[in-house]
Write a protein that holds these residues in place. Structure first.
Motif, short mmCIF file in Angstrom:
data_model
loop_
_atom_site.label_atom_id
_atom_site.label_comp_id
_atom_site.label_asym_id
_atom_site.label_seq_id
_atom_site.Cartn_x
_atom_site.Cartn_y
_atom_site.Cartn_z
N SER A 3 -14.60 -18.90 78.17
CA SER A 3 -13.35 -18.30 78.62
C SER A 3 -12.18 -19.12 78.12
O SER A 3 -12.35 -20.22 77.58
N TYR A 5 -8.88 -21.13 79.27
CA TYR A 5 -8.33 -21.77 80.46
C TYR A 5 -6.94 -22.32 80.14
O TYR A 5 -6.79 -23.16 79.25
N ILE A 7 -4.13 -24.60 81.39
CA ILE A 7 -4.07 -25.74 82.31
C ILE A 7 -2.65 -26.32 82.27
O ILE A 7 -2.17 -26.74 81.22
N PRO A 50 -17.46 -22.74 81.67
CA PRO A 50 -17.02 -23.27 82.97
C PRO A 50 -17.37 -24.74 83.18
O PRO A 50 -16.57 -25.50 83.70
N LYS A 53 -15.10 -26.86 81.06
CA LYS A 53 -13.77 -26.89 81.69
C LYS A 53 -13.74 -27.90 82.83
O LYS A 53 -12.79 -28.68 82.96
N VAL A 75 -5.13 -24.58 87.03
CA VAL A 75 -6.01 -23.96 86.02
C VAL A 75 -6.04 -22.46 86.24
O VAL A 75 -6.28 -21.98 87.35
N GLU A 77 -7.81 -19.00 84.60
CA GLU A 77 -8.85 -18.50 83.68
C GLU A 77 -8.45 -17.12 83.15
O GLU A 77 -7.99 -16.25 83.89
#
Length: 754
Positions: A3, A5, A7, A50, A53, A75, A77
């Motif tokens: 995915s 992300y 941040i 995930p 991450k 964060v 997604e």
């Protein structure tokens, strides 16, 4: 499954090597994406699983640069919109009117000190820096923190520096002040005879020779000019005092290293940690052996610091001196000088050597001062190394401008959910200091993209800060709130620790405008962030001559004895001999007739009176001189107290009975000073215990300049701790009037919200 992300990292994450750190972390994990600086923090986009991450976010906090401080990591997604082939650093962006933290100035790091002797283009280069160290706040003009927005913008990088600046694996990647011998700032020496040179080795050699011979050097540093002399040369110190018109106030001393410092001073582990930290403050330490006559006469402590610029290290090595007086380059109460031409005109004729450099100082900053009280560091003066670090709150402060007090002046801005406190400014009664205040305020508003929407000031109608607030409120039609001085003191501590329930606030200082028009300063409040109730205070005593009494402690000695004993006042013989019967009688008449003798409950004036009665200090030549000398005089190992009125713990009759009796019995002044501190601490403890019980409170807040008194404060907090009473004393901000703006803003934010 991979995915995307997004941040968002907020905190002290610009100017500290954070983007190169993120790049290395991401590439080591074989992640794709990018990182960029934004005016509200650092933004990272990674395309990852995930678990990757999670590991990446964890690594942000566990492996961050030492100076970096992460406040929040958000964060979000999203699906991968477009796969990226690698990880890269994107150009800085501005996304809105939010701002990120600006790093304080950072002492030169160990890696750069090594480069000074090994890196060809930086050997002996006095302006060396990297992403881990160097000037920050003192050179910044605008956000984001990029070179064009600093005073380094005029220096074109040479190919070698540019290669490092653009190499993400290099320690100087995007180090905005990056420079070397080929392309950066340089020093320039001037002598009275007209001789000049820019040769750094010759400049060092001449400075070292002058210092060894007892001369005085003016040197442009990080946040302003400094005046320097050999700390072990009495004649040099006397001459420096003449130049500065500073005849008694102690000087701070710079030592080359901790072992040398430890030869002269006692230093505890926490104090060693503080003095060696990247902030490099002045730390107040106990004297082990005398350094030099004239530095700190009458004191048992010394303000000590270590080098924080390469030139400091080079100067010690060249001169082979063990201790240097390092004081601000100014005269009297004027602000530290930062402009080359002004400093040259003002100082060259006074000193033996004048050394400037051609990197402009955008924001002047004095050295910060810290001491350890209890088990915590406590800031006395907050400037270089701390400014402009904010205080974080849990509610919005946007648009609130707090003007602070007057003697120890600092202002504060509300931005998002933070309070941004200015650097130490000084006494606004001084015209040049007031101009500095205005200049700094304009710069902060520009730098932090701040537009005032709500103003808050002290209740004192005659403060220059109050007058300025009134002018701006009228000019821009902005609401103005006036806050009682000691309520602001208490609220500042509450803001630092996030206290929300009612507290018992003990606020002790020199003066603060009271609701009844009297001068307060020995106050016990029940208060919260929006309301306060004065539930006890030190007895009212006339202030003969008004402000003149604060400068002449002997006047307060007369006032206390006259008020307590009336016509039976029996002054010590030595007191009468020093001051003369006629002068004493003049003050008594002012009190009797109520002429220019307003009332005060000030704890600061109580210290003044006792210091004068004991012959320690009759005239204050600098702020709180008598009170500090009284503390310094006190002897260790004395535990006795004078009697205390259990029904009225703040009654001063027994205290003065005991002091006068001991003095007439020739008890050593050092012992009487110690017993005074013991007794005042016991009086405060008694009133605290009474009011905690009657008011049903469990938390005590301590604030006000009197709590800079380490002896009194250590006594009181130990007694509170022994009784399991929760107490709070400021650590990140001063307990003196430098905290007033924080308290004002905290109160205003809650009133505005409510």
């Amino acid at each position: 499954m991979i995915s995307q992300y997004n941040i968002h990292i907020k905190g002290l994450v610009q100017g500290v090597g954070f983007r190169p750190f993120v790049y290395r972390l991401a590439t080591d994990m074989h992640l794709h994406g990018y990182v960029d600086n934004r005016n509200d923090g650092v933004f990272v986009m990674i395309q990852a699983t995930p678990s990757q991450k999670d590991d990446f976010v964890k690594g942000l906090t566990t492996h961050k640069p030492d100076v970096a401080e992460i406040e929040t990591v958000t964060v979000l997604e999203k699906p991968v919109a477009k796969p990226l082939p690698d990880f890269f650093i994107a150009p800085s962006r501005e996304v809105d009117n939010h701002i990120t933290r600006i790093s304080p100035d950072i002492a030169v790091c160990n890696e750069c000190l090594q480069d000074l002797i090994s890196q060809p283009n930086r050997i002996r280069y006095p302006f060396i820096n990297c992403t881990h160290c160097g000037p920050r706040f003192s050179i910044i003009n605008t956000l984001p923190y990029d070179r064009p927005g600093t005073t380094m913008s005029v220096f074109l990088m040479c190919p070698e520096c540019e290669a490092e600046y653009t190499d993400v694996r290099d320690r100087r990647f995007h180090a905005q002040p990056i420079a070397c011998n080929h392309c950066g700032p340089h020093y320039h020496l001037f002598m009275k005879n007209g001789y000049e040179t820019v040769d750094y080795e010759e400049i060092l050699s001449r400075m070292a020779a002058v210092l060894r011979q007892g001369g005085v050097v003016a040197l442009k540093g990080l946040g302003g000019f400094n005046l320097i002399c050999n700390a072990e040369n009495e004649k040099a110190i006397c001459r420096l005092r003449e130049i500065k018109k500073r005849y008694k106030k102690p000087f701070a001393i710079m030592f080359p290293d901790v072992p040398t410092l430890s030869h002269y001073l006692n230093i505890l582990p926490l104090e060693k940690e503080l003095v060696s930290s990247w902030r490099r403050p002045i730390v107040l330490l106990e004297e082990k052996q005398k350094i030099g006559t004239g530095i700190n006469d009458g004191y048992k402590t010394v303000g000590a610091m270590l080098p924080y610029l390469p030139v400091h290290y080079h100067l010690f090595a060249s001169s082979e001196l063990k201790a240097l007086v390092m004081t601000s380059g100014n005269r009297g109460d004027n602000p530290i000088l930062i402009d080359n031409d002004t400093a040259l005109s003002d100082l060259l004729r006074e000193v033996d050597l004048f050394v400037e450099h051609n990197r402009d100082i955008s924001n002047r900053v004095d050295d910060s001062i810290v001491q350890v009280v209890g088990t915590q560091p406590r800031i006395i003066r907050r400037s270089r190394g701390f400014t402009p670090e904010p205080l974080s709150l849990k509610f919005d402060t946007e648009g609130i401008l707090a003007f602070g007090a007057e003697r120890v002046s600092m202002f504060a801005l509300g931005k998002d959910k933070e309070i941004i406190l200015s650097q130490y400014i000084g006494d606004l009664k001084n015209r040049e200091t007031f101009l500095f205040y205005r200049e700094a305020l304009d710069k902060f508003c520009l730098l932090f993209r701040f537009t005032p929407q709500y103003l808050v000031c002290d209740a004192h109608p005659d403060y220059f800060s109050t007058q300025l607030a009134l002018q701006l409120a009228r000019r821009f039609q902005i609401p103005l709130l006036r806050v009682q001085h000691h309520h602001a003191h208490a609220a500042a501590v509450m803001a630092e620790y996030g206290l929300t329930e009612d507290v018992l606030a003990v606020c002790l200082d020199g003066t603060g405008y009271g609701d009844d028009g009297c001068s307060w300063g020995g106050e016990i409040f029940r208060c919260n962030q929006s309301e306060y109730k004065r539930i006890a205070h030190l007895p009212y005593i006339p202030l003969p001559g008004g402000d003149a009494a604060a400068k002449s402690p002997w006047r307060m000695a007369v006032s206390y004895l006259k008020s307590i004993y009336g016509n039976e006042a029996d002054y010590p013989v030595s007191f009468i001999e020093r001051l003369g019967k006629s002068h004493i009688r003049q003050i008594e008449m002012l009190i009797e007739k109520g002429i220019n003798a307003p009332l005060t409950s000030s704890a600061g004036r109580l210290f003044d009176a006792v210091a004068s009665l004991l012959g320690i200090c009759d005239e204050n030549t600098y702020q709180a001189e008598a009170a500090v000398l009284l503390e310094q005089m006190a002897e260790n190992g004395i535990s006795r107290c004078y009697p205390i009125n259990s029904y009225d713990p703040l009654d001063l009759r027994s205290l003065f009975d005991g002091i006068l009796k001991d003095y007439r019995l020739s008890v050593p002044v050092s012992e009487i000073a110690s017993v005074f501190h013991n007794t005042l601490s016991a009086m405060l403890l008694n009133i605290i215990m009474q009011k905690i019980k009657t008011e049903g409170l469990t938390t005590v807040v301590l604030s006000g300049g009197v709590f800079q008194n380490k002896r009194l404060t250590n006594l009181l907090i130990k007694q509170l701790s022994d009784r399991k009473i929760s107490y709070y004393l400021s650590s990140k901000i001063p307990c003196n009037d430098g905290a007033i703006a924080v308290g004002q803003l905290y109160i205003a934010a809650l009133k505005k919200r409510g």
